[in-house]
Design an enzyme around this catalytic site. Structure first.
Site, PDB file in Angstrom:
ATOM      1  CG  ASP A   1      15.351  -4.383  27.510  1.00  0.00           C
ATOM      2  OD1 ASP A   1      14.893  -3.260  27.922  1.00  0.00           O
ATOM      3  OD2 ASP A   1      15.609  -4.967  28.457  1.00  0.00           O
ATOM      4  CB  ILE A   2      19.923  -6.522  29.134  1.00  0.00           C
ATOM      5  CG1 ILE A   2      21.115  -7.399  29.593  1.00  0.00           C
ATOM      6  CG2 ILE A   2      19.126  -6.218  30.539  1.00  0.00           C
ATOM      7  CD1 ILE A   2      21.942  -6.889  30.211  1.00  0.00           C
TER       8      ILE A   2
ATOM      9  N   GLY B   1       7.132   2.335  36.455  1.00  0.00           N
ATOM     10  CA  GLY B   1       7.949   1.438  36.466  1.00  0.00           C
ATOM     11  C   GLY B   1       9.431   1.426  35.856  1.00  0.00           C
ATOM     12  CD  GLN B   2      12.408   6.948  34.662  1.00  0.00           C
ATOM     13  OE1 GLN B   2      11.257   7.787  34.830  1.00  0.00           O
ATOM     14  NE2 GLN B   2      13.353   7.250  33.945  1.00  0.00           N
TER      15      GLN B   2
ATOM     16  CG  HIS C   1      14.697   4.011  28.471  1.00  0.00           C
ATOM     17  ND1 HIS C   1      15.128   4.668  29.628  1.00  0.00           N
ATOM     18  CD2 HIS C   1      13.879   3.097  28.764  1.00  0.00           C
ATOM     19  CE1 HIS C   1      14.501   3.997  30.727  1.00  0.00           C
ATOM     20  NE2 HIS C   1      13.731   3.131  30.066  1.00  0.00           N
TER      21      HIS C   1
ATOM     22  CG  HIS D   1      10.785   0.393  26.802  1.00  0.00           C
ATOM     23  ND1 HIS D   1      11.279  -0.799  27.696  1.00  0.00           N
ATOM     24  CD2 HIS D   1      10.668   1.271  27.757  1.00  0.00           C
ATOM     25  CE1 HIS D   1      11.739  -0.285  28.702  1.00  0.00           C
ATOM     26  NE2 HIS D   1      11.319   0.814  28.982  1.00  0.00           N
TER      27      HIS D   1
HETATM   28  P1  AMP Z   1      12.421   1.212  32.264  1.00  0.00           P
HETATM   29  O1  AMP Z   1      11.911   0.131  33.341  1.00  0.00           O
HETATM   30  O2  AMP Z   1      11.499   1.854  31.370  1.00  0.00           O
HETATM   31  O3  AMP Z   1      13.366   2.281  33.167  1.00  0.00           O
HETATM   32  O4  AMP Z   1      13.311   0.376  31.246  1.00  0.00           O
HETATM   33  C1  AMP Z   1      14.787   0.160  31.573  1.00  0.00           C
HETATM   34  C2  AMP Z   1      15.107  -1.032  30.513  1.00  0.00           C
HETATM   35  O5  AMP Z   1      16.487  -1.330  30.510  1.00  0.00           O
HETATM   36  C3  AMP Z   1      14.743  -2.418  31.188  1.00  0.00           C
HETATM   37  O6  AMP Z   1      13.703  -2.999  30.033  1.00  0.00           O
HETATM   38  C4  AMP Z   1      15.790  -3.190  31.265  1.00  0.00           C
HETATM   39  O7  AMP Z   1      15.704  -4.555  31.078  1.00  0.00           O
HETATM   40  C5  AMP Z   1      16.816  -2.421  30.379  1.00  0.00           C
HETATM   41  N1  AMP Z   1      18.255  -2.386  30.830  1.00  0.00           N
HETATM   42  C6  AMP Z   1      18.872  -2.414  31.992  1.00  0.00           C
HETATM   43  N2  AMP Z   1      20.237  -2.438  31.845  1.00  0.00           N
HETATM   44  C7  AMP Z   1      20.393  -2.661  30.678  1.00  0.00           C
HETATM   45  C8  AMP Z   1      21.660  -3.178  29.805  1.00  0.00           C
HETATM   46  N3  AMP Z   1      22.729  -2.901  30.391  1.00  0.00           N
HETATM   47  N4  AMP Z   1      21.474  -3.201  28.488  1.00  0.00           N
HETATM   48  C9  AMP Z   1      20.480  -3.260  28.025  1.00  0.00           C
HETATM   49  N5  AMP Z   1      19.120  -2.924  28.478  1.00  0.00           N
HETATM   50  C10 AMP Z   1      19.132  -2.646  29.963  1.00  0.00           C
END
Ligand code: AMP
Ligand code: ZN
Length: 114
Positions: free
Chosen positions: A30-31, A93-94, A100, A102
């Site tokens: 995760d970024i 919070g999506q 995905h 986590h």
């Molecule tokens: P969600 O809030 O459950 O939709 O999670 C989306 C996740 O994607 C968040 O934890 C972000 O930090 C992560 N995210 C968004 N863009 C990227 C990216 N380019 N590379 C890695 N993780 C990302």
């Protein structure tokens, strides 16, 4: 999906720190990590939300959980404990509309979640 950031990661059009890959799934860091271990496990094919999982894709979803468990073991957090989270739609919070899981761990988790 041409405008989906996770599809672009699957296609290697944008960089990511990939930790696992096979024909149907991908895992990358995760970024914006919320714990010492914060890895995302995704299907390679685009599915927007948990509600959109086709009935015949239960094998794929099981596969994602198996990969998450394998990564928890590989990263040394399996015995201590870890959390798998999948958000669906705005109030959860999506933020990325490509499903995905986590994988979170490496610190004590709180309950209830925020
Ligand atoms: P969600 O809030 O459950 O939709 O999670 C989306 C996740 O994607 C968040 O934890 C972000 O930090 C992560 N995210 C968004 N863009 C990227 C990216 N380019 N590379 C890695 N993780 C990302
Ligand atoms: Zn996508």
């Amino acid at each position: 999906m041409s405008d989906c950031i996770f599809c672009k990661i699957v296609q290697k059009k944008i960089p990511s720190r990939i930790v696992y890959e096979d024909e149907i799934s991908l895992a990358f860091e995760d970024i914006n990590p919320q714990a010492p271990v914060h890895t995302l496990i995704i299907p390679k094919k685009h599915i927007s939300t948990l509600l959109d999982i086709p009935e015949d894709d239960s094998g794929l979803i099981g596969h994602l959980f198996r990969i998450a468990n394998k990564l928890a073991k590989d990263k040394g957090i399996a015995e201590r404990g870890y959390r798998l989270v999948a958000n669906c739609n705005p109030e959860s919070g999506q933020t990325v509309y490509h499903i995905h899981i986590h994988l979170l761990g490496g610190r004590r988790m709180h309950w209830p979640p925020g």
